[in-house]
Design a protein around this motif. Structure first.
Motif, PDB file in Angstrom:
ATOM      1  N   ILE A  15       0.843  -1.205   0.000  1.00  0.00           N
ATOM      2  CA  ILE A  15       0.000   0.000   0.000  1.00  0.00           C
ATOM      3  C   ILE A  15       0.878   1.256   0.000  1.00  0.00           C
ATOM      4  CG2 ILE A  15      -1.637   1.355   1.388  1.00  0.00           C
ATOM      5  CD1 ILE A  15      -2.684  -1.477   2.397  1.00  0.00           C
ATOM      6  N   SER A  16       1.883   1.249   0.870  1.00  0.00           N
ATOM      7  CA  SER A  16       2.780   2.396   0.990  1.00  0.00           C
ATOM      8  C   SER A  16       3.526   2.674  -0.317  1.00  0.00           C
ATOM      9  CB  SER A  16       3.778   2.150   2.132  1.00  0.00           C
ATOM     10  OG  SER A  16       4.720   3.175   2.212  1.00  0.00           O
ATOM     11  N   ALA A  17       3.968   1.589  -0.975  1.00  0.00           N
ATOM     12  CA  ALA A  17       4.682   1.745  -2.251  1.00  0.00           C
ATOM     13  C   ALA A  17       3.807   2.471  -3.276  1.00  0.00           C
ATOM     14  CB  ALA A  17       5.101   0.373  -2.779  1.00  0.00           C
ATOM     15  N   LYS A  18       2.534   2.082  -3.348  1.00  0.00           N
ATOM     16  CA  LYS A  18       1.607   2.721  -4.300  1.00  0.00           C
ATOM     17  C   LYS A  18       1.250   4.150  -3.872  1.00  0.00           C
ATOM     18  CE  LYS A  18      -0.447   1.232  -7.515  1.00  0.00           C
ATOM     19  NZ  LYS A  18      -0.179   1.350  -8.977  1.00  0.00           N
ATOM     20  N   GLN A  19       1.166   4.369  -2.566  1.00  0.00           N
ATOM     21  CA  GLN A  19       0.886   5.717  -2.074  1.00  0.00           C
ATOM     22  C   GLN A  19       1.983   6.692  -2.508  1.00  0.00           C
ATOM     23  OE1 GLN A  19       0.577   5.027   2.179  1.00  0.00           O
ATOM     24  NE2 GLN A  19      -1.615   5.459   2.178  1.00  0.00           N
ATOM     25  N   LYS A  28       2.316   6.427  -7.448  1.00  0.00           N
ATOM     26  CA  LYS A  28       1.025   5.916  -7.929  1.00  0.00           C
ATOM     27  C   LYS A  28       1.123   5.113  -9.228  1.00  0.00           C
ATOM     28  CE  LYS A  28      -1.898   9.387  -5.715  1.00  0.00           C
ATOM     29  NZ  LYS A  28      -0.869   9.916  -4.803  1.00  0.00           N
ATOM     30  N   ASN A  29       2.085   5.460 -10.085  1.00  0.00           N
ATOM     31  CA  ASN A  29       2.158   4.743 -11.366  1.00  0.00           C
ATOM     32  C   ASN A  29       3.081   3.527 -11.324  1.00  0.00           C
ATOM     33  OD1 ASN A  29       4.529   6.143 -11.126  1.00  0.00           O
ATOM     34  ND2 ASN A  29       4.636   6.786 -13.282  1.00  0.00           N
ATOM     35  N   ALA A  30       3.585   3.178 -10.132  1.00  0.00           N
ATOM     36  CA  ALA A  30       4.452   1.998 -10.016  1.00  0.00           C
ATOM     37  C   ALA A  30       3.626   0.727 -10.137  1.00  0.00           C
ATOM     38  CB  ALA A  30       5.181   2.014  -8.681  1.00  0.00           C
ATOM     39  N   GLU A  31       4.212  -0.283 -10.767  1.00  0.00           N
ATOM     40  CA  GLU A  31       3.596  -1.614 -10.806  1.00  0.00           C
ATOM     41  C   GLU A  31       3.998  -2.348  -9.537  1.00  0.00           C
ATOM     42  OE1 GLU A  31       2.873  -4.087 -14.703  1.00  0.00           O
ATOM     43  OE2 GLU A  31       4.922  -3.310 -14.676  1.00  0.00           O
ATOM     44  N   VAL A  32       3.036  -2.619  -8.677  1.00  0.00           N
ATOM     45  CA  VAL A  32       3.325  -3.295  -7.403  1.00  0.00           C
ATOM     46  C   VAL A  32       2.544  -4.598  -7.343  1.00  0.00           C
ATOM     47  CG1 VAL A  32       3.239  -3.121  -4.889  1.00  0.00           C
ATOM     48  CG2 VAL A  32       3.723  -1.072  -6.246  1.00  0.00           C
ATOM     49  N   LEU A  33       3.262  -5.680  -7.089  1.00  0.00           N
ATOM     50  CA  LEU A  33       2.649  -7.000  -6.964  1.00  0.00           C
ATOM     51  C   LEU A  33       2.875  -7.520  -5.552  1.00  0.00           C
ATOM     52  CD1 LEU A  33       1.429  -9.707  -8.026  1.00  0.00           C
ATOM     53  CD2 LEU A  33       3.757 -10.329  -8.745  1.00  0.00           C
ATOM     54  N   LEU A  34       1.795  -7.927  -4.889  1.00  0.00           N
ATOM     55  CA  LEU A  34       1.867  -8.558  -3.569  1.00  0.00           C
ATOM     56  C   LEU A  34       1.544 -10.031  -3.731  1.00  0.00           C
ATOM     57  CD1 LEU A  34       1.942  -8.511  -0.413  1.00  0.00           C
ATOM     58  CD2 LEU A  34      -0.484  -7.868  -0.479  1.00  0.00           C
ATOM     59  N   ILE A  35       2.475 -10.905  -3.325  1.00  0.00           N
ATOM     60  CA  ILE A  35       2.178 -12.340  -3.406  1.00  0.00           C
ATOM     61  C   ILE A  35       2.103 -12.944  -2.004  1.00  0.00           C
ATOM     62  CG2 ILE A  35       3.228 -12.578  -5.693  1.00  0.00           C
ATOM     63  CD1 ILE A  35       5.570 -14.085  -4.292  1.00  0.00           C
ATOM     64  N   GLU A  36       1.223 -13.925  -1.861  1.00  0.00           N
ATOM     65  CA  GLU A  36       0.993 -14.599  -0.584  1.00  0.00           C
ATOM     66  C   GLU A  36       0.881 -16.101  -0.840  1.00  0.00           C
ATOM     67  OE1 GLU A  36       0.228 -16.253   2.788  1.00  0.00           O
ATOM     68  OE2 GLU A  36       0.816 -14.144   2.760  1.00  0.00           O
ATOM     69  N   LYS A  37       1.602 -16.883  -0.046  1.00  0.00           N
ATOM     70  CA  LYS A  37       1.615 -18.340  -0.271  1.00  0.00           C
ATOM     71  C   LYS A  37       0.306 -19.017   0.159  1.00  0.00           C
ATOM     72  CE  LYS A  37       5.037 -19.847   2.429  1.00  0.00           C
ATOM     73  NZ  LYS A  37       5.810 -20.736   3.341  1.00  0.00           N
ATOM     74  N   ASN A  38      -0.415 -18.410   1.099  1.00  0.00           N
ATOM     75  CA  ASN A  38      -1.693 -18.969   1.536  1.00  0.00           C
ATOM     76  C   ASN A  38      -2.814 -18.628   0.557  1.00  0.00           C
ATOM     77  OD1 ASN A  38      -1.019 -20.239   4.083  1.00  0.00           O
ATOM     78  ND2 ASN A  38      -0.604 -18.169   4.833  1.00  0.00           N
ATOM     79  N   ALA A  62      11.243   1.887  -1.186  1.00  0.00           N
ATOM     80  CA  ALA A  62      11.356   1.228  -2.496  1.00  0.00           C
ATOM     81  C   ALA A  62      10.759   2.108  -3.592  1.00  0.00           C
ATOM     82  CB  ALA A  62      10.663  -0.135  -2.447  1.00  0.00           C
ATOM     83  N   ALA A  63       9.630   2.715  -3.290  1.00  0.00           N
ATOM     84  CA  ALA A  63       8.957   3.587  -4.264  1.00  0.00           C
ATOM     85  C   ALA A  63       9.803   4.823  -4.574  1.00  0.00           C
ATOM     86  CB  ALA A  63       7.585   3.996  -3.747  1.00  0.00           C
ATOM     87  N   GLU A  64      10.366   5.416  -3.539  1.00  0.00           N
ATOM     88  CA  GLU A  64      11.194   6.614  -3.727  1.00  0.00           C
ATOM     89  C   GLU A  64      12.484   6.288  -4.476  1.00  0.00           C
ATOM     90  OE1 GLU A  64      11.503   8.132   0.246  1.00  0.00           O
ATOM     91  OE2 GLU A  64       9.570   9.189   0.132  1.00  0.00           O
TER      92      GLU A  64
END
Length: 420
Positions: A17-21, A24-34, A412-414
């Protein structure tokens, strides 16, 4: 991909969420094993979701056990007030309870997860569950990630895979393995906020008993005190639990694990919060001298504890059936001593399966506290329980997860912006 975040717990969701905040135009992928996000979050605060604590910053850090200074910049990037504000703005009303603990008004931990999921969607984070990071390799300009057999390149990688506590929720130490593969040091790991197993068999009939307003200390056989807490304690079949025990385990788990079994004893002062108990008891022995010593003792104990208490006194040679007025000075001393020193020999702490938190993790010396980035691996960030920073119960560990996640995502976003 610009940023991949691995781990859909509090730290990982907040990082994404913070990365996108912050870009805004960054491609952010969140992966979860569950199969779903926030699996461990569902069981925090006994399923009620103890989000954070309302206390002021100085007091907040007094509840941290390891590496509080490292967490300062993360906390200042996302404080407890900021976190509470974030949750409420994303649809999760909060309330404050005893000791400044903050919970959802719903008393359901999933309300926190719902708010985070709402924010993930609002900011446009791509989320993929049932996806496991298998391997990571450095590649020019970023990392090549093998996610379930598929090769995905990312410029920045944030690992928020959790510690070793509650492995059934997916915290199986994956992040430590990846860190070691990049030669990033990981400190020794121990279970924290966990029960203590004891050797004495007279604990068995006490299972289910809850003691309040007591003082619990951890001592060695010579009586040296290593930790002391006041509050509640619960008995289980072969162990003790409760707020006092959890706090003591947070402080002393490494020491207990590194010492031979039986080195330490857990001492319960059953009358630790009662002033003048000894004076009152001795006075009653005189005033009610015709009554048996056993009867006077029975009035002072929970019914479930009485039998075990008496058996211990009988082994010490105390004649409990005689009249209180006829009891010897030495016998009365032994009675009072047991009220204040009801001891159990510690066999071990509970395992990681039952631990709420992991002590140890990514050595903070290897990370930048201003960004959560690995000093030796540009573009690799860590957040949450993976890092060697922990605290007592009361919402403090959750705040560590959210704050470090927020700072890792922001950093990471900055860094992406600088690259461009």
């Amino acid at each position: 991909m610009d940023i991949i975040v691995v781990g859909g717990g509090p730290a990982g969701m907040m990082a994404a969420i913070s990365a996108k905040q912050h870009k805004k135009n960054a491609e952010v992928l969140l992966i979860e094993k569950n199969e779903k996000l926030g699996k461990k979050l569902f069981i925090t605060g006994k399923g009620r979701g103890n989000l954070t604590n309302s206390c002021e910053e100085e007091q907040f850090f007094s509840h941290f056990l390891r590496n509080p200074r490292f967490i300062y910049p993360a906390f200042r990037a996302l404080s407890n007030r900021d976190l509470m504000d974030f949750m409420e703005k994303n649809g999760c009303p909060l309330k404050e309870e005893r000791g400044g603990r903050i919970f959802p008004v719903s008393d359901k931990a999933y309300s926190l997860t719902d708010a985070l999921k709402f924010a993930l969607k609002k900011y446009g984070v791509k989320v993929e569950c049932n996806r496991t990071l298998k391997t990571v390799k450095r590649k020019e300009g970023g990392f090549l990630c093998n996610i379930g057999g598929e090769e995905v390149f990312t410029k920045k990688l944030i690992l928020a895979t959790g510690g070793l506590s509650y492995p059934s929720t997916g915290s199986t130490g994956d992040g430590y393995r990846f860190a070691k593969e990049f030669s990033i040091p990981v400190t020794k790991l121990y279970p924290s906020l966990v029960k203590m197993e004891v050797l004495e068999e007279d604990i068995f009939p006490l299972s289910g008993l809850k003691l309040k307003h007591i003082v619990v200390t951890i001592e060695d056989e010579k009586g040296k005190v290593y930790g002391k807490k006041t509050g509640e304690l619960y008995f289980q079949k072969d162990s003790v639990l409760g707020p006092t025990v959890l706090s003591l385990s947070a402080e002393l788990s490494p020491m207990i694990h590194e010492s031979p079994m039986g080195t330490f004893v857990l001492v319960i002062d059953l009358k630790g919060e009662m002033e003048d108990f000894d004076k009152t008891f001795l006075s009653e022995c005189e005033k009610r001298g015709k009554e048996s010593l056993k009867d006077l003792i029975q009035e002072k104990l929970p019914k479930q504890l009485f039998s075990s208490f008496c058996k211990r006194l009988e082994k010490e040679g105390v004649a409990l059936g005689k009249k209180a007025s006829e009891s010897k000075k030495d016998e009365r001393k032994k009675v009072l001593k047991l009220f204040h020193h009801f001891r159990f020999t510690i066999a071990a702490t509970g395992s990681f399966k039952e631990a709420i938190v992991t002590i140890g993790g990514i050595d903070v010396k290897a990370l930048s506290k201003k960004t959560m980035e690995a000093k030796s691996v540009a573009g690799l960030y860590f957040a949450g329980e993976l890092i060697d920073a922990d605290a007592y119960t009361g919402g403090y560990n959750m705040q560590i997860a959210f704050s470090t996640g927020y700072l890792a995502g922001k950093s990471a976003a900055e860094a992406l912006t600088i690259l461009q």
